[in-house]
Motif scaffolding. Structure first.
Motif, PDB file in Angstrom:
ATOM      1  N   VAL A 151       0.837  -1.203   0.000  1.00 29.68           N
ATOM      2  CA  VAL A 151       0.000   0.000   0.000  1.00 29.68           C
ATOM      3  C   VAL A 151       0.871   1.252   0.000  1.00 29.68           C
ATOM      4  O   VAL A 151       0.613   2.203  -0.752  1.00 29.68           O
ATOM      5  CB  VAL A 151      -0.964  -0.010   1.209  1.00 29.68           C
ATOM      6  CG1 VAL A 151      -1.670   1.326   1.373  1.00 29.68           C
ATOM      7  CG2 VAL A 151      -1.987  -1.124   1.058  1.00 29.68           C
ATOM      8  N   LEU A 152       1.920   1.278   0.830  1.00 31.97           N
ATOM      9  CA  LEU A 152       2.811   2.438   0.859  1.00 31.97           C
ATOM     10  C   LEU A 152       3.520   2.619  -0.479  1.00 31.97           C
ATOM     11  O   LEU A 152       3.680   3.746  -0.958  1.00 31.97           O
ATOM     12  CB  LEU A 152       3.834   2.292   1.989  1.00 31.97           C
ATOM     13  CG  LEU A 152       3.279   2.452   3.399  1.00 31.97           C
ATOM     14  CD1 LEU A 152       4.318   2.045   4.438  1.00 31.97           C
ATOM     15  CD2 LEU A 152       2.817   3.884   3.631  1.00 31.97           C
ATOM     16  N   GLY A 153       3.927   1.518  -1.086  1.00 35.01           N
ATOM     17  CA  GLY A 153       4.573   1.595  -2.395  1.00 35.01           C
ATOM     18  C   GLY A 153       3.631   2.137  -3.452  1.00 35.01           C
ATOM     19  O   GLY A 153       4.006   2.995  -4.264  1.00 35.01           O
ATOM     20  N   ALA A 154       2.394   1.657  -3.451  1.00 31.94           N
ATOM     21  CA  ALA A 154       1.411   2.148  -4.425  1.00 31.94           C
ATOM     22  C   ALA A 154       1.133   3.636  -4.198  1.00 31.94           C
ATOM     23  O   ALA A 154       1.026   4.409  -5.159  1.00 31.94           O
ATOM     24  CB  ALA A 154       0.114   1.342  -4.322  1.00 31.94           C
ATOM     25  N   GLY A 155       1.042   4.039  -2.934  1.00 32.26           N
ATOM     26  CA  GLY A 155       0.831   5.455  -2.637  1.00 32.26           C
ATOM     27  C   GLY A 155       2.007   6.307  -3.078  1.00 32.26           C
ATOM     28  O   GLY A 155       1.824   7.409  -3.609  1.00 32.26           O
ATOM     29  N   ALA A 156       3.221   5.801  -2.879  1.00 34.00           N
ATOM     30  CA  ALA A 156       4.410   6.543  -3.302  1.00 34.00           C
ATOM     31  C   ALA A 156       4.448   6.696  -4.821  1.00 34.00           C
ATOM     32  O   ALA A 156       4.788   7.770  -5.338  1.00 34.00           O
ATOM     33  CB  ALA A 156       5.668   5.842  -2.803  1.00 34.00           C
ATOM     34  N   VAL A 157       4.095   5.646  -5.540  1.00 35.75           N
ATOM     35  CA  VAL A 157       4.064   5.717  -7.008  1.00 35.75           C
ATOM     36  C   VAL A 157       2.997   6.713  -7.459  1.00 35.75           C
ATOM     37  O   VAL A 157       3.241   7.539  -8.353  1.00 35.75           O
ATOM     38  CB  VAL A 157       3.818   4.323  -7.629  1.00 35.75           C
ATOM     39  CG1 VAL A 157       3.472   4.427  -9.096  1.00 35.75           C
ATOM     40  CG2 VAL A 157       5.033   3.441  -7.424  1.00 35.75           C
ATOM     41  N   ALA A 158       1.825   6.686  -6.836  1.00 36.72           N
ATOM     42  CA  ALA A 158       0.755   7.614  -7.210  1.00 36.72           C
ATOM     43  C   ALA A 158       1.176   9.057  -6.954  1.00 36.72           C
ATOM     44  O   ALA A 158       0.952   9.941  -7.789  1.00 36.72           O
ATOM     45  CB  ALA A 158      -0.528   7.282  -6.448  1.00 36.72           C
ATOM     46  N   ARG A 159       1.803   9.314  -5.811  1.00 39.87           N
ATOM     47  CA  ARG A 159       2.254  10.681  -5.511  1.00 39.87           C
ATOM     48  C   ARG A 159       3.389  11.095  -6.437  1.00 39.87           C
ATOM     49  O   ARG A 159       3.461  12.258  -6.846  1.00 39.87           O
ATOM     50  CB  ARG A 159       2.668  10.777  -4.049  1.00 39.87           C
ATOM     51  CG  ARG A 159       1.461  10.673  -3.116  1.00 39.87           C
ATOM     52  CD  ARG A 159       1.825  10.814  -1.677  1.00 39.87           C
ATOM     53  NE  ARG A 159       2.145  12.217  -1.396  1.00 39.87           N
ATOM     54  CZ  ARG A 159       2.703  12.627  -0.274  1.00 39.87           C
ATOM     55  NH1 ARG A 159       3.021  11.739   0.659  1.00 39.87           N
ATOM     56  NH2 ARG A 159       2.945  13.893  -0.080  1.00 39.87           N
ATOM     57  N   TRP A 160       4.267  10.180  -6.796  1.00 39.56           N
ATOM     58  CA  TRP A 160       5.356  10.497  -7.724  1.00 39.56           C
ATOM     59  C   TRP A 160       4.783  10.894  -9.083  1.00 39.56           C
ATOM     60  O   TRP A 160       5.225  11.877  -9.690  1.00 39.56           O
ATOM     61  CB  TRP A 160       6.298   9.294  -7.855  1.00 39.56           C
ATOM     62  CG  TRP A 160       7.372   9.494  -8.879  1.00 39.56           C
ATOM     63  CD1 TRP A 160       8.531  10.192  -8.736  1.00 39.56           C
ATOM     64  CD2 TRP A 160       7.369   8.981 -10.216  1.00 39.56           C
ATOM     65  NE1 TRP A 160       9.257  10.143  -9.890  1.00 39.56           N
ATOM     66  CE2 TRP A 160       8.571   9.412 -10.821  1.00 39.56           C
ATOM     67  CE3 TRP A 160       6.489   8.204 -10.953  1.00 39.56           C
ATOM     68  CZ2 TRP A 160       8.895   9.094 -12.132  1.00 39.56           C
ATOM     69  CZ3 TRP A 160       6.817   7.886 -12.257  1.00 39.56           C
ATOM     70  CH2 TRP A 160       8.008   8.328 -12.832  1.00 39.56           C
ATOM     71  N   ARG A 161       3.800  10.120  -9.554  1.00 35.86           N
ATOM     72  CA  ARG A 161       3.180  10.447 -10.849  1.00 35.86           C
ATOM     73  C   ARG A 161       2.466  11.795 -10.779  1.00 35.86           C
ATOM     74  O   ARG A 161       2.496  12.572 -11.734  1.00 35.86           O
ATOM     75  CB  ARG A 161       2.217   9.342 -11.272  1.00 35.86           C
ATOM     76  CG  ARG A 161       2.979   8.045 -11.578  1.00 35.86           C
ATOM     77  CD  ARG A 161       2.181   7.047 -12.294  1.00 35.86           C
ATOM     78  NE  ARG A 161       1.826   7.594 -13.609  1.00 35.86           N
ATOM     79  CZ  ARG A 161       0.938   7.048 -14.400  1.00 35.86           C
ATOM     80  NH1 ARG A 161       0.331   5.953 -14.035  1.00 35.86           N
ATOM     81  NH2 ARG A 161       0.645   7.579 -15.568  1.00 35.86           N
ATOM     82  N   LEU A 162       1.844  12.076  -9.656  1.00 34.89           N
ATOM     83  CA  LEU A 162       1.191  13.371  -9.475  1.00 34.89           C
ATOM     84  C   LEU A 162       2.232  14.493  -9.507  1.00 34.89           C
ATOM     85  O   LEU A 162       2.016  15.533 -10.136  1.00 34.89           O
ATOM     86  CB  LEU A 162       0.429  13.366  -8.148  1.00 34.89           C
ATOM     87  CG  LEU A 162      -0.580  14.465  -7.903  1.00 34.89           C
ATOM     88  CD1 LEU A 162      -1.661  14.467  -8.970  1.00 34.89           C
ATOM     89  CD2 LEU A 162      -1.205  14.275  -6.533  1.00 34.89           C
ATOM     90  N   ASP A 163       3.364  14.284  -8.850  1.00 39.69           N
ATOM     91  CA  ASP A 163       4.452  15.273  -8.890  1.00 39.69           C
ATOM     92  C   ASP A 163       4.975  15.466 -10.309  1.00 39.69           C
ATOM     93  O   ASP A 163       5.258  16.596 -10.730  1.00 39.69           O
ATOM     94  CB  ASP A 163       5.599  14.864  -7.967  1.00 39.69           C
ATOM     95  CG  ASP A 163       5.286  15.081  -6.504  1.00 39.69           C
ATOM     96  OD1 ASP A 163       4.346  15.854  -6.203  1.00 39.69           O
ATOM     97  OD2 ASP A 163       5.978  14.472  -5.660  1.00 39.69           O
ATOM     98  N   GLN A 164       5.110  14.379 -11.060  1.00 43.25           N
ATOM     99  CA  GLN A 164       5.576  14.489 -12.447  1.00 43.25           C
ATOM    100  C   GLN A 164       4.586  15.304 -13.280  1.00 43.25           C
ATOM    101  O   GLN A 164       4.989  16.111 -14.120  1.00 43.25           O
ATOM    102  CB  GLN A 164       5.762  13.090 -13.071  1.00 43.25           C
ATOM    103  CG  GLN A 164       6.856  12.267 -12.424  1.00 43.25           C
ATOM    104  CD  GLN A 164       8.197  12.953 -12.495  1.00 43.25           C
ATOM    105  OE1 GLN A 164       8.631  13.382 -13.556  1.00 43.25           O
ATOM    106  NE2 GLN A 164       8.849  13.082 -11.359  1.00 43.25           N
TER     107      GLN A 164
END
Length: 186
Positions: A151-164
């Motif tokens: 879950v933390l990994g998926a959240g980190a990927v989602a936030r990274w994509r949002l930052d991009q």
């Protein structure tokens, strides 16, 4: 001060002219991650621990200890246990012979205790209730940790994509604004 801290944490939820759509999306992502770690980890850990405990209880119910006789001298070794061939009586009354761990150096004819399943096959001794509880707890904690990691990994990927996405948007906005400034340095 406490209220001030809470308002800073919740600023993304408030209506204000500086809040971007991406800020609200990120707030929902963070909330979903917290909920996923708390609820998903708890459910995964509990289900895993209960399933493991049921398996161990079933093993204790199905497995029986029986006396067996060592068929040949056990090899001498510095290891405490070695493989030896034993003979025992299966639940159907038939004589069986098979390999199992025995103490090193035991002479042929020595009596040993082995465990068998309902079909008379040699199996490992089932864990006692304390060992089973401890192992079920460890397995449950591992499942909870693994779920939290996913879950933390998926959240980190989602936030990274949002930052991009934000960075790309800022770049496009800068390309529109920068020529209007007229004077370039460098």
């Amino acid at each position: 001060m406490h209220g001030d801290s809470a308002s800073r944490r919740l600023w993304r939820w408030r209506n204000n002219p500086l809040r971007r759509h991406d800020d609200l999306v990120e707030a929902w992502i963070v909330l979903a991650v917290y909920a996923g770690v708390a609820l998903g980890g708890t459910v995964a850990g509990t289900v895993t621990a209960q399933a493991a405990d049921q398996v161990f209880a079933q093993q204790r119910a199905e497995r029986r200890s029986v006396r067996a006789v060592l068929v040949a001298d056990a090899p001498k070794s510095t290891a405490p246990d070695v493989m030896g061939s034993v003979r025992w009586t299966a639940p159907d009354g038939s004589a069986r012979t098979g390999p199992t761990l025995v103490a090193a150096g035991l002479p042929a004819g020595s009596r040993v205790v082995v465990w068998q399943d309902g079909r008379g096959r040699l199996v490992a001794a089932p864990p006692d209730a304390t060992e089973a509880g401890l192992e079920a707890g460890v397995l449950g904690a591992g499942a909870a940790g693994a779920t939290a990691g996913v879950v933390l990994g998926a959240g980190a990927v989602a936030r990274w994509r949002l930052d991009q996405r934000r960075i790309a948007r800022w770049g496009r906005e800068w390309d529109l604004v920068e020529p209007k400034w007229g004077h370039r340095t460098g």
